[in-house]
Design a protein around this motif. Structure first.
Motif, PDB file in Angstrom:
ATOM      1  N   GLY A 224       0.774  -1.231   0.000  1.00  0.00           N
ATOM      2  CA  GLY A 224       0.000   0.000   0.000  1.00  0.00           C
ATOM      3  C   GLY A 224       0.802   1.275   0.000  1.00  0.00           C
ATOM      4  N   MET A 225       2.124   1.197  -0.036  1.00  0.00           N
ATOM      5  CA  MET A 225       2.948   2.396   0.081  1.00  0.00           C
ATOM      6  C   MET A 225       2.803   3.301  -1.135  1.00  0.00           C
ATOM      7  SD  MET A 225       4.928   4.070   2.050  1.00  0.00           S
ATOM      8  CE  MET A 225       5.412   2.857   3.280  1.00  0.00           C
ATOM      9  N   ILE A 226       2.870   2.750  -2.341  1.00  0.00           N
ATOM     10  CA  ILE A 226       2.760   3.576  -3.542  1.00  0.00           C
ATOM     11  C   ILE A 226       1.359   4.185  -3.633  1.00  0.00           C
ATOM     12  CG2 ILE A 226       2.918   3.609  -6.052  1.00  0.00           C
ATOM     13  CD1 ILE A 226       5.579   3.164  -4.791  1.00  0.00           C
ATOM     14  N   GLU A 227       0.335   3.392  -3.324  1.00  0.00           N
ATOM     15  CA  GLU A 227      -1.036   3.853  -3.488  1.00  0.00           C
ATOM     16  C   GLU A 227      -1.419   4.923  -2.480  1.00  0.00           C
ATOM     17  OE1 GLU A 227       0.117   0.821  -3.253  1.00  0.00           O
ATOM     18  OE2 GLU A 227      -1.191  -0.701  -4.135  1.00  0.00           O
ATOM     19  N   HIS A 228      -1.104   4.705  -1.199  1.00  0.00           N
ATOM     20  CA  HIS A 228      -1.628   5.587  -0.156  1.00  0.00           C
ATOM     21  C   HIS A 228      -0.577   6.105   0.823  1.00  0.00           C
ATOM     22  CE1 HIS A 228      -5.491   4.112  -1.570  1.00  0.00           C
ATOM     23  NE2 HIS A 228      -5.135   2.871  -1.279  1.00  0.00           N
ATOM     24  N   GLY A 229       0.659   5.671   0.727  1.00  0.00           N
ATOM     25  CA  GLY A 229       1.635   6.001   1.765  1.00  0.00           C
ATOM     26  C   GLY A 229       2.551   7.165   1.480  1.00  0.00           C
ATOM     27  N   LEU A 230       2.394   7.833   0.332  1.00  0.00           N
ATOM     28  CA  LEU A 230       3.319   8.914  -0.031  1.00  0.00           C
ATOM     29  C   LEU A 230       2.664  10.286  -0.043  1.00  0.00           C
ATOM     30  CD1 LEU A 230       5.189   7.150  -2.994  1.00  0.00           C
ATOM     31  CD2 LEU A 230       5.873   7.264  -0.589  1.00  0.00           C
ATOM     32  N   VAL A 231       1.441  10.387   0.457  1.00  0.00           N
ATOM     33  CA  VAL A 231       0.707  11.653   0.349  1.00  0.00           C
ATOM     34  C   VAL A 231       1.360  12.757   1.174  1.00  0.00           C
ATOM     35  CG1 VAL A 231      -1.480  10.554  -0.210  1.00  0.00           C
ATOM     36  CG2 VAL A 231      -0.855  10.885   2.186  1.00  0.00           C
ATOM     37  N   ASP A 232       2.104  12.413   2.216  1.00  0.00           N
ATOM     38  CA  ASP A 232       2.782  13.408   3.053  1.00  0.00           C
ATOM     39  C   ASP A 232       4.299  13.342   2.909  1.00  0.00           C
ATOM     40  OD1 ASP A 232       0.385  14.317   4.101  1.00  0.00           O
ATOM     41  OD2 ASP A 232       0.381  12.815   5.689  1.00  0.00           O
ATOM     42  N   SER A 233       4.776  12.789   1.823  1.00  0.00           N
ATOM     43  CA  SER A 233       6.214  12.519   1.681  1.00  0.00           C
ATOM     44  C   SER A 233       7.015  13.703   1.170  1.00  0.00           C
ATOM     45  CB  SER A 233       6.423  11.334   0.730  1.00  0.00           C
ATOM     46  OG  SER A 233       5.958  11.649  -0.578  1.00  0.00           O
ATOM     47  N   SER A 234       6.375  14.814   0.838  1.00  0.00           N
ATOM     48  CA  SER A 234       7.107  15.957   0.268  1.00  0.00           C
ATOM     49  C   SER A 234       6.798  17.246   1.005  1.00  0.00           C
ATOM     50  CB  SER A 234       6.755  16.119  -1.217  1.00  0.00           C
ATOM     51  OG  SER A 234       5.365  16.379  -1.377  1.00  0.00           O
ATOM     52  N   HIS A 235       6.498  17.153   2.291  1.00  0.00           N
ATOM     53  CA  HIS A 235       6.197  18.344   3.078  1.00  0.00           C
ATOM     54  C   HIS A 235       7.505  18.983   3.547  1.00  0.00           C
ATOM     55  CE1 HIS A 235       2.150  16.793   2.973  1.00  0.00           C
ATOM     56  NE2 HIS A 235       1.713  17.871   3.565  1.00  0.00           N
ATOM     57  N   TYR A 236       8.062  19.802   2.701  1.00  0.00           N
ATOM     58  CA  TYR A 236       9.274  20.541   3.047  1.00  0.00           C
ATOM     59  C   TYR A 236       9.129  21.967   2.539  1.00  0.00           C
ATOM     60  CZ  TYR A 236      10.637  19.882  -1.856  1.00  0.00           C
ATOM     61  OH  TYR A 236      10.672  19.895  -3.232  1.00  0.00           O
ATOM     62  N   ARG A 237       9.953  22.829   3.071  1.00  0.00           N
ATOM     63  CA  ARG A 237       9.932  24.230   2.665  1.00  0.00           C
ATOM     64  C   ARG A 237      11.194  24.546   1.880  1.00  0.00           C
ATOM     65  NH1 ARG A 237       8.863  27.608   8.002  1.00  0.00           N
ATOM     66  NH2 ARG A 237      10.497  26.227   8.727  1.00  0.00           N
ATOM     67  N   PRO A 238      11.058  25.187   0.716  1.00  0.00           N
ATOM     68  CA  PRO A 238      12.254  25.549  -0.052  1.00  0.00           C
ATOM     69  C   PRO A 238      13.138  26.508   0.729  1.00  0.00           C
ATOM     70  CG  PRO A 238      10.258  25.750  -1.395  1.00  0.00           C
ATOM     71  CD  PRO A 238       9.810  25.552   0.015  1.00  0.00           C
ATOM     72  N   LYS A 239      14.410  26.450   0.431  1.00  0.00           N
ATOM     73  CA  LYS A 239      15.358  27.327   1.100  1.00  0.00           C
ATOM     74  C   LYS A 239      15.132  28.756   0.663  1.00  0.00           C
ATOM     75  CE  LYS A 239      20.294  27.827   2.068  1.00  0.00           C
ATOM     76  NZ  LYS A 239      21.646  27.301   1.794  1.00  0.00           N
ATOM     77  N   SER A 240      15.003  29.654   1.650  1.00  0.00           N
ATOM     78  CA  SER A 240      14.742  31.055   1.351  1.00  0.00           C
ATOM     79  C   SER A 240      16.050  31.789   1.141  1.00  0.00           C
ATOM     80  CB  SER A 240      13.951  31.698   2.493  1.00  0.00           C
ATOM     81  OG  SER A 240      13.742  33.071   2.256  1.00  0.00           O
TER      82      SER A 240
END
Length: 644
Positions: A224-240
């Motif tokens: 289930g990782m590809i289907e439902h487990g990556l929805v929060d995998s890119s919560h980062y802030r770009p470097k200012s």
């Protein structure tokens, strides 16, 4: 971003983007449909601040070395109600003299562009297959001002993908676990355990297509990782461009609340963990539906840098154990004997029935869509990132205090050189997993049961390899079969690790408790119980787990075959074993090249093999002696000499 919300209603594809390389400005967006910014035109190169790395991800570093390539990447959401944005980009280059319409800004001999799809669904292989055809047709026009084909692509994808469910083979299109096992062999299980421990893992290889394919194939082994487990995998802030404000300090204070222990502290906290496990809620309270101790997250998809890092009520750890130890004894008598296998009985693995597993519900604590087993595990949440491709401009994320870990891919050698920023580097070309910390290497050392499992996979994958007609056509040894084996492995691992915590709070009730965990590696179990994904899984009830029998799928008595398997594993992974293999290759080469002086050549080669073999065998038993209390291993044979 009102127009963004309307796009989500229309279909799963958000934007079609063309990224080009400008001789003065570098990588930049040349076209987007619909426009990335609502108030700008299709040809605007202005980007949302959250997507400032989009040009460098779609047009990867070193792309000029390849005629064409494909990239998978993840972008952070633009608003709180959005999830991870999945990007697929197809890159090509063409000679400038071949263009029918040559624009004024084309000053180089070659023109490099990428056509990119930004989607809300993780259909990497399916999007890649469609995008490659369109990219080829777009370049065949030899006039990049012809954008009608790109608009048609947007409408076609939204029409064909609307309403499609994230199930079946379309999710795993292009991701082949068979090829992964043929290349990495038993090391696939090491990668599997490494990600379970939520470590900082960096994949390295060129070109990008092979990099992202390998990384996503490893993740596809997690149910289930590809289907439902990556929805929060890119919560980062770009470097200012300016220094970080006070919000960064607030996120750091929130990060301190998260339970995270380094490898060096695991040994010192083993006794505390046992006491903590004894204070977990009983199986009776979990089955009765009492979830008053659980606090749901403040939002369905909590951002790693702004949300609470621990969603469990601390009072849940203060509850007492079983009221009556006799209840645990009665439950123990009803369970099947997990160690009833006889030495002569062959050990086989069969996938569990999948009836009722397709239904998913919103996880109370994880915020992910879970099945009845509580899968996928919430690994890529709370600041643990999944970046299939990481551009050089994102290098700061490796040391960002709001990022507690990552599984990332890179093609730039600068990432590989800075080893202190990662726990493990996976060199895909050489199928090598470099783990820097000696303590972590001991934790991830495969047990005999693990080696049986890995050897079982390798044998079934390679069984029909030589037959061009049968290769990959059968169920056993196929891609879906391999995923089924890892599903069984994670089910057994979960029930074994949480077995005594839920039912047998008095460890003396079950006589083989140490052996049950030793088959997976007692140090690994201890380290895994500290991780966020295990704590969240353990905090909730999962009714389907009652049908899983505790114990390793390949548990059983040791045999001579296990000794040979351990010996083969050590030869392939130890430095002295590699020297022995090189000595044997030298011997074979000498026999072929020097027929007349065969005695001298073979004698010299065997002398080298003798010294390498003797020295290697003398130290072979040392690692087993260190890890013997936690994970009993078969006794190694005494040192022996190879006589010429």
């Amino acid at each position: 971003m009102e127009s963004q919300g309307r796009d989500e209603v229309k279909g799963p594809v958000l934007h079609i983007v063309v990224v080009g390389f400008h001789h003065k400005k570098g990588c930049q967006v040349e076209f987007s449909y619909p426009p990335l910014m609502p108030d700008e035109g299709h040809d605007s190169n202005i980007l949302p601040e959250e997507w400032k790395y989009l040009p460098f991800l779609a047009l990867p570093d070193g792309a000029h070395n390849y005629q064409e390539d494909t990239v998978f990447f993840h972008l952070p959401p633009l608003s709180d109600d959005m999830k991870c944005v999945y990007g697929v980009s197809c890159y090509r280059q063409i000679e400038a003299k071949a263009l029918k319409v040559r624009q004024a800004d084309v000053t180089r001999e070659t023109v490099q562009k990428s056509v990119c799809v930004l989607s809300r669904v993780p259909l990497y292989g399916l999007l890649q297959a469609k995008l490659q055809l369109i990219t080829h047709a777009y370049f065949e026009e030899k006039d990049f001002s012809q954008i009608s084909i790109l608009k048609e692509l947007y409408d076609h994808m939204n029409g064909s993908l609307r309403g499609s469910t994230l199930e079946g083979s379309q999710v795993y299109l292009g991701l082949s676990p068979r090829d992964l096992i043929l290349h990495f062999r038993h090391k696939v299980l090491i990668l599997f355990k490494l990600i379970l421990l939520e470590k900082k893992v960096l994949f390295y290889v060129s070109p990008v297509n092979r990099l992202v394919g390998t990384l996503m194939t490893v993740l596809s082994l997690f149910p289930g990782m590809i289907e439902h487990g990556l929805v929060d995998s890119s919560h980062y802030r770009p470097k200012s461009s300016v220094s970080e404000d006070l919000s960064l300090a607030e996120s750091v204070s929130g990060a301190e609340e998260f339970v995270s222990v380094s490898v060096a502290d695991i040994a010192n906290t083993a006794l505390e963990l046992e006491g903590e496990d004894a204070a977990q809620p009983t199986a009776e309270s979990l089955s009765s539906g009492d979830n008053n101790h659980l606090k749901p997250p403040s939002r369905p998809s909590p951002e790693s840098s702004e949300s609470d890092w621990e969603t469990l009520d601390p009072s849940v750890l203060e509850e007492g154990g079983c009221k009556d130890p006799a209840e645990g004894k009665e439950a123990a008598s009803e369970l099947p004997d997990a160690f009833a296998s006889e030495p002569g009985t062959p050990i086989t693995v069969q996938p569990q029935a999948v009836s009722g597993q397709g239904a998913v519900t919103q996880g109370l604590v994880s915020g992910l869509e879970e099945d009845q087993y509580g899968l996928p595990l919430p690994i890529f949440t709370k600041g643990y990132l999944c970046l299939p491709y990481m551009a050089l401009q994102q290098h700061h994320l490796l040391s960002d205090v709001t990022v507690r870990g990552f599984v990332a891919g890179a093609t730039n050698i600068l990432f590989r050189q800075q080893r202190h920023l990662s726990d493990a580097i996976v060199e895909v070309e050489e199928a090598r997993v470099q783990i820097h910390d000696p303590e972590l290497r001991k934790i991830l050392s495969l047990t005999t049961a693990d080696l049986r499992f890995a050897d079982y996979l390798v044998k079934h994958v390679t069984e029909n390899r030589d037959d061009v007609f049968l290769d990959g056509t059968g169920w056993e040894g196929g891609d879906e079969w391999i995923r089924a084996q890892f599903t069984l492995y994670i089910h057994s691992l979960l029930i074994s690790a949480g077995f005594f915590c839920h039912i047998f709070l008095n460890l003396n009730v079950f006589p083989d408790n140490e052996r049950l965990l030793a088959d997976y590696g007692a140090p690994f179990i201890t380290a895994w119980k500290i991780t966020h994904n295990y704590r969240v899984w353990f905090s909730n009830k999962h009714p389907a787990m009652a049908a899983i029998t505790p114990g390793h799928p390949f548990q059983g008595q040791y045999s001579v075959a296990d000794v040979k398997l351990r010996l083969s594993h050590s030869v392939q992974n130890s430095e002295r074993g590699k020297k022995f293999g090189n000595a044997m290759m030298t011997t074979s080469r000498s026999v072929v090249q020097t027929g007349k002086a065969v005695g001298q050549s073979v004698g010299g080669a065997l002398t080298s093999a003798k010294s390498a073999m003797s020295s290697w065998f003398s130290t072979l038993a040392q690692p087993a002696a260190v890890s013997a209390p936690a994970c009993p291993e078969p006794a190694t044979e005494p040192a022996m000499e190879v006589k010429p």
